[in-house]
Design a protein around this motif. Sequence first.
Motif, PDB file in Angstrom:
ATOM      1  N   ASP A   1       0.815  -1.222   0.000  1.00 41.61           N
ATOM      2  CA  ASP A   1       0.000   0.000   0.000  1.00 41.61           C
ATOM      3  C   ASP A   1       0.846   1.269   0.000  1.00 41.61           C
ATOM      4  N   GLN A   2       2.114   1.148   0.428  1.00 38.55           N
ATOM      5  CA  GLN A   2       3.042   2.276   0.485  1.00 38.55           C
ATOM      6  C   GLN A   2       2.482   3.442   1.304  1.00 38.55           C
ATOM      7  N   LYS A   3       1.947   3.103   2.480  1.00 33.99           N
ATOM      8  CA  LYS A   3       1.372   4.126   3.342  1.00 33.99           C
ATOM      9  C   LYS A   3       2.372   4.637   4.376  1.00 33.99           C
ATOM     10  N   PHE A   4       3.581   4.081   4.382  1.00 29.29           N
ATOM     11  CA  PHE A   4       4.617   4.621   5.249  1.00 29.29           C
ATOM     12  C   PHE A   4       5.960   4.481   4.555  1.00 29.29           C
ATOM     13  N   ASP A   5       7.025   4.935   5.213  1.00 35.25           N
ATOM     14  CA  ASP A   5       8.298   5.169   4.519  1.00 35.25           C
ATOM     15  C   ASP A   5       9.270   4.002   4.591  1.00 35.25           C
ATOM     16  N   ALA A   6       8.774   2.766   4.739  1.00 35.59           N
ATOM     17  CA  ALA A   6       9.667   1.625   4.946  1.00 35.59           C
ATOM     18  C   ALA A   6      10.544   1.324   3.740  1.00 35.59           C
ATOM     19  N   ASP A   7      10.126   1.729   2.555  1.00 35.03           N
ATOM     20  CA  ASP A   7      10.938   1.446   1.366  1.00 35.03           C
ATOM     21  C   ASP A   7      11.798   2.636   0.954  1.00 35.03           C
ATOM     22  N   ARG A   8      11.818   3.699   1.781  1.00 36.86           N
ATOM     23  CA  ARG A   8      12.596   4.891   1.434  1.00 36.86           C
ATOM     24  C   ARG A   8      13.565   5.290   2.542  1.00 36.86           C
ATOM     25  N   VAL A   9      13.890   4.359   3.425  1.00 40.01           N
ATOM     26  CA  VAL A   9      14.726   4.697   4.575  1.00 40.01           C
ATOM     27  C   VAL A   9      16.174   4.928   4.154  1.00 40.01           C
ATOM     28  N   ILE A  10      16.817   5.813   4.872  1.00 39.82           N
ATOM     29  CA  ILE A  10      18.256   6.030   4.750  1.00 39.82           C
ATOM     30  C   ILE A  10      18.843   5.920   6.158  1.00 39.82           C
ATOM     31  N   ILE A  11      19.602   4.864   6.395  1.00 41.19           N
ATOM     32  CA  ILE A  11      20.185   4.619   7.721  1.00 41.19           C
ATOM     33  C   ILE A  11      21.689   4.841   7.631  1.00 41.19           C
ATOM     34  N   ARG A  12      22.192   5.685   8.500  1.00 46.15           N
ATOM     35  CA  ARG A  12      23.622   5.996   8.466  1.00 46.15           C
ATOM     36  C   ARG A  12      24.444   4.872   9.098  1.00 46.15           C
ATOM     37  N   ARG A  13      25.744   4.927   8.833  1.00 43.98           N
ATOM     38  CA  ARG A  13      26.655   3.825   9.155  1.00 43.98           C
ATOM     39  C   ARG A  13      26.586   3.400  10.628  1.00 43.98           C
ATOM     40  N   LYS A  14      26.559   4.376  11.533  1.00 41.52           N
ATOM     41  CA  LYS A  14      26.577   4.064  12.962  1.00 41.52           C
ATOM     42  C   LYS A  14      25.379   3.218  13.361  1.00 41.52           C
ATOM     43  N   LEU A  15      24.177   3.618  12.943  1.00 40.65           N
ATOM     44  CA  LEU A  15      22.974   2.874  13.299  1.00 40.65           C
ATOM     45  C   LEU A  15      22.940   1.518  12.593  1.00 40.65           C
ATOM     46  N   LYS A  16      23.487   1.449  11.383  1.00 43.81           N
ATOM     47  CA  LYS A  16      23.547   0.161  10.683  1.00 43.81           C
ATOM     48  C   LYS A  16      24.293  -0.876  11.504  1.00 43.81           C
ATOM     49  N   TRP A  17      25.486  -0.517  11.974  1.00 47.67           N
ATOM     50  CA  TRP A  17      26.288  -1.484  12.705  1.00 47.67           C
ATOM     51  C   TRP A  17      25.676  -1.843  14.050  1.00 47.67           C
ATOM     52  N   HIS A  18      25.067  -0.855  14.713  1.00 50.01           N
ATOM     53  CA  HIS A  18      24.383  -1.155  15.975  1.00 50.01           C
ATOM     54  C   HIS A  18      23.198  -2.090  15.739  1.00 50.01           C
ATOM     55  N   THR A  19      22.466  -1.881  14.656  1.00 49.06           N
ATOM     56  CA  THR A  19      21.312  -2.731  14.345  1.00 49.06           C
ATOM     57  C   THR A  19      21.746  -4.173  14.098  1.00 49.06           C
ATOM     58  N   ILE A  20      22.767  -4.339  13.281  1.00 50.52           N
ATOM     59  CA  ILE A  20      23.273  -5.682  12.996  1.00 50.52           C
ATOM     60  C   ILE A  20      23.815  -6.339  14.262  1.00 50.52           C
ATOM     61  N   GLY A  21      24.594  -5.576  15.028  1.00 55.25           N
ATOM     62  CA  GLY A  21      25.211  -6.118  16.238  1.00 55.25           C
ATOM     63  C   GLY A  21      24.197  -6.546  17.281  1.00 55.25           C
ATOM     64  N   VAL A  22      23.213  -5.684  17.566  1.00 56.59           N
ATOM     65  CA  VAL A  22      22.252  -6.005  18.622  1.00 56.59           C
ATOM     66  C   VAL A  22      21.333  -7.150  18.192  1.00 56.59           C
ATOM     67  N   THR A  23      21.066  -7.284  16.893  1.00 52.70           N
ATOM     68  CA  THR A  23      20.234  -8.390  16.421  1.00 52.70           C
ATOM     69  C   THR A  23      20.964  -9.718  16.583  1.00 52.70           C
ATOM     70  N   LEU A  24      22.229  -9.751  16.192  1.00 54.37           N
ATOM     71  CA  LEU A  24      23.018 -10.977  16.384  1.00 54.37           C
ATOM     72  C   LEU A  24      23.170 -11.296  17.870  1.00 54.37           C
ATOM     73  N   TYR A  25      23.401 -10.265  18.669  1.00 53.98           N
ATOM     74  CA  TYR A  25      23.562 -10.472  20.106  1.00 53.98           C
ATOM     75  C   TYR A  25      22.263 -10.961  20.746  1.00 53.98           C
ATOM     76  N   SER A  26      21.116 -10.499  20.221  1.00 52.07           N
ATOM     77  CA  SER A  26      19.830 -10.924  20.779  1.00 52.07           C
ATOM     78  C   SER A  26      19.675 -12.440  20.683  1.00 52.07           C
ATOM     79  N   TYR A  27      20.261 -13.033  19.645  1.00 48.40           N
ATOM     80  CA  TYR A  27      20.162 -14.489  19.489  1.00 48.40           C
ATOM     81  C   TYR A  27      20.933 -15.202  20.600  1.00 48.40           C
ATOM     82  N   ILE A  28      22.051 -14.599  21.033  1.00 49.32           N
ATOM     83  CA  ILE A  28      22.803 -15.156  22.164  1.00 49.32           C
ATOM     84  C   ILE A  28      21.965 -15.080  23.435  1.00 49.32           C
TER      85      ILE A  28
END
Length: 309
Positions: free
Chosen positions: A149-176
Amino acid sequence: MQHRYYWILKWVAVATTLGMLLILLGGALVTKTDSGLGCGRNWPDCNGSLIPKEITTEVLIEFSHRFVTGAVSILVLILVFWTWRSLSHVKEVKFLGFLAIFFLVLQALIGAAQVLWGQGDFILALHFGISLISFAAVMLLAMIVFEVDQKFDADRVIIRRKLKWHTIGVTLYSYIVIYTGALVRHTGSSLTCPSWPFCYNDKPFSLPSKMYEWVHMGHRLAALLIFIWILYIMIHAFKHYKDQRVIYWGWIIAFILVALQIIAGMFIILTQLNLVVSLLHSLFITLLFGLLCYMILLVARSSYNENKR
C-alpha cells in the motif's frame, strides 16, 4: 494483483503470523509443563494412534501443539507460494520464503527427534531459536504484504553507518540472549537463583558457585546488556531519525519490548515460575526478535537506496 485478492492475501499473512506465534508459545508451554512426552516416544502418532484415546493434561498440550504446527505449516506454504507468485518483484520475498519453510521443517525435525530419541539440553536450547527464525521470516513476509500500500516510509529509509552497525550487532547479540534463556529453561535452572536482581540478595557480590547458577546469572547479565544497548540505540534514533517514522517508532517499540522482557523475567522469579508470566516472557522476546529482524531488513534497503543515488 486484483484488489479483492490482495485483501485475502493480507488475511492469510496475518493468520500465518499469529499461527507461528502460537507454535512458539505452544512449544514454550510444552517445555514449561514438562509435556514433551505426553504422546510417549511416538511421532507423528500419539501413544500409538493418530488421535489419542486417553486424554490427560500432558497429552492435550503435546497433541494440540503438534496439531497447530501441522495446520500452520499449511498456511506457511500458502503464504510463501502466494507471495512468490504475486510479489516476486520485491527482492526479499523469495529469500524470506525459503527461510520460513526451511527453519519450520528444521524445528519440526528437532522436536520429533526429541520425542523419538531425546536430545541434550544444549541441543534443545537451539529449538526455540530455530523456531524464532521461521517466525521472523513469516512476520517479515506479512509486513511486506502490507507495505504494498506504500502508506509509510519503509521502502525509502536512509540509515547511516553508525545505526547500521548497531542494528546488525544487537540483532546478532539478541540471538545469544535468546539461547542463554532457552538454556536456563532446558537445564532446569530457572529457580537456581531464588533472588532478584542478584542470585542471592543477601550476598550480592558473591560469584556463582554451581554450573546452573552460572547459566542463570549469565542469562541475566546478557539481558541487562541488551537492555542497555537498545536504550542507547533508541536515544540515538530519537535524536537523529525523527523524520523517518519507521526507524523512530521501531526503536521506541524495541525498547518497550526489551523492558517488558526484563520485567517478566523478574516476575518469573518473584512468582516462582508462574505459567502466564513465563509465557509472556517468551512472547516479548519473540516479538522483539521479529522487530529486530525487520530493522535488519530496513538496513539492507537503506544500502540499496544509497546505491541508487
